[in-house]
Design a protein around this motif. Structure first.
Motif, PDB file in Angstrom:
ATOM      1  N   THR A 244       5.304   8.467  46.209  1.00  0.00           N
ATOM      2  CA  THR A 244       6.227   8.668  47.276  1.00  0.00           C
ATOM      3  C   THR A 244       7.454   8.217  47.050  1.00  0.00           C
ATOM      4  N   ASN A 245       7.837   7.399  46.083  1.00  0.00           N
ATOM      5  CA  ASN A 245       9.046   6.962  45.706  1.00  0.00           C
ATOM      6  C   ASN A 245       9.677   7.437  44.602  1.00  0.00           C
ATOM      7  N   VAL A 246      10.763   6.894  43.857  1.00  0.00           N
ATOM      8  CA  VAL A 246      11.246   7.023  42.753  1.00  0.00           C
ATOM      9  C   VAL A 246      10.129   6.646  41.597  1.00  0.00           C
ATOM     10  N   THR A 247       9.814   7.453  40.535  1.00  0.00           N
ATOM     11  CA  THR A 247       8.898   7.106  39.659  1.00  0.00           C
ATOM     12  C   THR A 247       9.196   7.369  38.178  1.00  0.00           C
ATOM     13  N   SER A 248       8.537   7.420  37.340  1.00  0.00           N
ATOM     14  CA  SER A 248       8.742   7.597  35.994  1.00  0.00           C
ATOM     15  C   SER A 248       7.504   7.696  35.138  1.00  0.00           C
ATOM     16  N   PRO A 249       7.487   8.258  33.973  1.00  0.00           N
ATOM     17  CA  PRO A 249       6.472   8.612  32.930  1.00  0.00           C
ATOM     18  C   PRO A 249       5.339   7.445  32.928  1.00  0.00           C
ATOM     19  N   ALA A 250       5.594   6.311  33.427  1.00  0.00           N
ATOM     20  CA  ALA A 250       4.684   5.099  33.280  1.00  0.00           C
ATOM     21  C   ALA A 250       3.462   5.429  34.126  1.00  0.00           C
ATOM     22  N   LEU A 251       3.552   6.364  35.155  1.00  0.00           N
ATOM     23  CA  LEU A 251       2.607   6.821  36.036  1.00  0.00           C
ATOM     24  C   LEU A 251       1.742   7.670  35.121  1.00  0.00           C
ATOM     25  N   TYR A 252       2.169   8.504  34.207  1.00  0.00           N
ATOM     26  CA  TYR A 252       1.526   9.405  33.323  1.00  0.00           C
ATOM     27  C   TYR A 252       0.609   8.336  32.393  1.00  0.00           C
ATOM     28  N   ALA A 253       1.370   7.331  31.964  1.00  0.00           N
ATOM     29  CA  ALA A 253       0.744   6.433  30.962  1.00  0.00           C
ATOM     30  C   ALA A 253      -0.401   5.637  31.713  1.00  0.00           C
ATOM     31  N   LEU A 254      -0.264   5.412  33.052  1.00  0.00           N
ATOM     32  CA  LEU A 254      -1.417   4.736  33.610  1.00  0.00           C
ATOM     33  C   LEU A 254      -2.320   5.633  33.578  1.00  0.00           C
ATOM     34  N   GLY A 255      -2.318   6.992  33.784  1.00  0.00           N
ATOM     35  CA  GLY A 255      -3.277   7.859  33.854  1.00  0.00           C
ATOM     36  C   GLY A 255      -4.129   8.184  32.512  1.00  0.00           C
ATOM     37  N   THR A 256      -3.225   8.296  31.381  1.00  0.00           N
ATOM     38  CA  THR A 256      -3.755   7.866  29.914  1.00  0.00           C
ATOM     39  C   THR A 256      -4.621   6.764  29.917  1.00  0.00           C
ATOM     40  N   LEU A 257      -4.256   5.557  30.113  1.00  0.00           N
ATOM     41  CA  LEU A 257      -5.175   4.145  29.940  1.00  0.00           C
ATOM     42  C   LEU A 257      -6.187   4.171  30.992  1.00  0.00           C
ATOM     43  N   THR A 258      -6.093   4.862  32.223  1.00  0.00           N
ATOM     44  CA  THR A 258      -7.239   4.996  33.086  1.00  0.00           C
ATOM     45  C   THR A 258      -8.204   5.792  32.546  1.00  0.00           C
ATOM     46  N   THR A 259      -7.761   7.078  31.980  1.00  0.00           N
ATOM     47  CA  THR A 259      -8.947   7.818  31.530  1.00  0.00           C
ATOM     48  C   THR A 259      -9.721   7.282  30.196  1.00  0.00           C
ATOM     49  N   LEU A 260      -8.673   6.531  29.145  1.00  0.00           N
ATOM     50  CA  LEU A 260      -9.508   5.736  28.299  1.00  0.00           C
ATOM     51  C   LEU A 260     -10.480   4.784  28.695  1.00  0.00           C
ATOM     52  N   PHE A 261      -9.965   3.881  29.730  1.00  0.00           N
ATOM     53  CA  PHE A 261     -11.053   3.219  30.376  1.00  0.00           C
ATOM     54  C   PHE A 261     -12.350   3.559  30.733  1.00  0.00           C
ATOM     55  N   SER A 262     -11.978   4.566  31.625  1.00  0.00           N
ATOM     56  CA  SER A 262     -13.268   5.703  32.137  1.00  0.00           C
ATOM     57  C   SER A 262     -14.328   5.832  31.040  1.00  0.00           C
ATOM     58  N   PHE A 263     -13.611   6.512  30.086  1.00  0.00           N
ATOM     59  CA  PHE A 263     -14.394   6.899  28.931  1.00  0.00           C
ATOM     60  C   PHE A 263     -15.155   5.567  28.151  1.00  0.00           C
ATOM     61  N   ALA A 264     -14.351   4.779  28.232  1.00  0.00           N
ATOM     62  CA  ALA A 264     -15.230   3.304  27.711  1.00  0.00           C
ATOM     63  C   ALA A 264     -16.265   2.452  28.425  1.00  0.00           C
ATOM     64  N   LEU A 265     -16.167   2.650  29.626  1.00  0.00           N
ATOM     65  CA  LEU A 265     -17.250   2.779  30.638  1.00  0.00           C
ATOM     66  C   LEU A 265     -18.470   3.678  30.581  1.00  0.00           C
ATOM     67  N   ILE A 266     -18.404   4.746  30.257  1.00  0.00           N
ATOM     68  CA  ILE A 266     -19.374   5.800  29.995  1.00  0.00           C
ATOM     69  C   ILE A 266     -20.032   5.443  28.533  1.00  0.00           C
ATOM     70  N   ALA A 267     -18.956   5.252  27.789  1.00  0.00           N
ATOM     71  CA  ALA A 267     -19.785   4.628  26.525  1.00  0.00           C
ATOM     72  C   ALA A 267     -20.750   3.676  26.370  1.00  0.00           C
TER      73      ALA A 267
END
Length: 271
Positions: free
Chosen positions: A233-256
């Protein structure tokens, strides 16, 4: 022996499953790519360079908010919710194996939390904790709000698990002189351990990404989903996309990890 020819329905279903996977993960591929841009990267294509700059930026203070603190709060809250959800859902599943006075009322009261709009549930919890003077303790109110979401799901799952459980194993153990406690830990729990891991993973996941129930009861202390919402809701950056990438990897690690644990327990049961 000649290989059995696959039917047309097999290929149609395989194609449908492929489209389903593409529908789920296709849009996420854009986030993964945009998170690997250079320092001059923007929020849209085309990509500007290639680097891990924004993946490292996730661990630094942002223009608005802080991902690291939000992740820590969500992680610990999710672990506590997972533990409580597993313990109480197993106890409830054991209790509901037999009919008792008021069981139907308790059952419908438990699952009613899934029907009531989550915004009303969180609002009621916020008002209640404000009356008792715990409105500044974000972890207690957030914990209560998340449990109203995770416990009903876990409760329904455990009912199904114990509904298929063969009581002959317990009867055999008692015939051999085992106490109720020994029967549970050495007979019942090993047989349902794989399902318990699944329930725990579900409880953690529901808590980790819960937004609505947290938004009205966390006060000024944000969990990770609230930090993400504040950044969008404010000025953002591609760091938000990077967080999505790391969160996805974290989720897959939990599943594994969960799959490895389930596989190990399955082998132990076979032995």
């Amino acid at each position: 022996m000649a290989e059995k020819k696959r039917s047309l329905s097999y290929y149609l279903l395989a194609g449908f499953f492929g489209l389903f996977v593409l529908f789920l993960y296709g849009p996420m591929s854009a986030i993964f790519l945009l998170s690997l841009q250079g320092p001059e990267g923007q929020l849209t294509f085309p990509m500007r360079g290639f680097s891990f700059h924004w993946l490292k930026a996730v661990f630094e203070p942002q223009r608005v908010g802080n991902f690291v603190d939000g992740f820590g709060r969500s992680l610990w809250l999710g672990l506590i919710v997972m533990l409580i959800t597993v313990v109480f859902s197993v106890m409830a599943g054991l209790a509901f194996r037999r009919k008792f006075f008021g069981s139907n009322l308790i059952f419908y009261l438990t699952i009613s939390s899934l029907i009531v709009p989550s915004i009303l549930v969180s609002l009621g919890i916020g008002i209640l904790f404000s009356i008792v003077g715990l409105d500044n303790q974000w972890y207690s109110s957030a914990l209560a709000g998340h449990l109203t979401w995770t416990l009903p799901f876990a409760f329904l799952i455990m009912l199904g698990i114990f509904g298929r459980f063969n009581p002959a194993y317990e009867e055999a153990a008692r015939d051999l002189g085992a106490s109720d406690t020994t029967t549970f830990w050495q007979i019942v729990f090993p047989l349902i351990a794989s399902s318990v891991i699944g329930v725990g993973l579900l409880g953690f996941t529901l808590s980790y990404d819960e937004f609505t129930r947290t938004s009205l009861i966390s006060g000024e202390t944000n969990t990770l989903p609230l930090e993400i919402f504040g950044m969008t809701t404010n000025v953002t950056s591609p760091a938000l996309y990077a967080l999505g990438t790391l969160t996805t990897l974290f989720s897959f690690a939990l599943i594994a990890i969960a799959l490895v644990a389930i596989n190990y327990l399955s082998r132990q049961q076979t032995r």
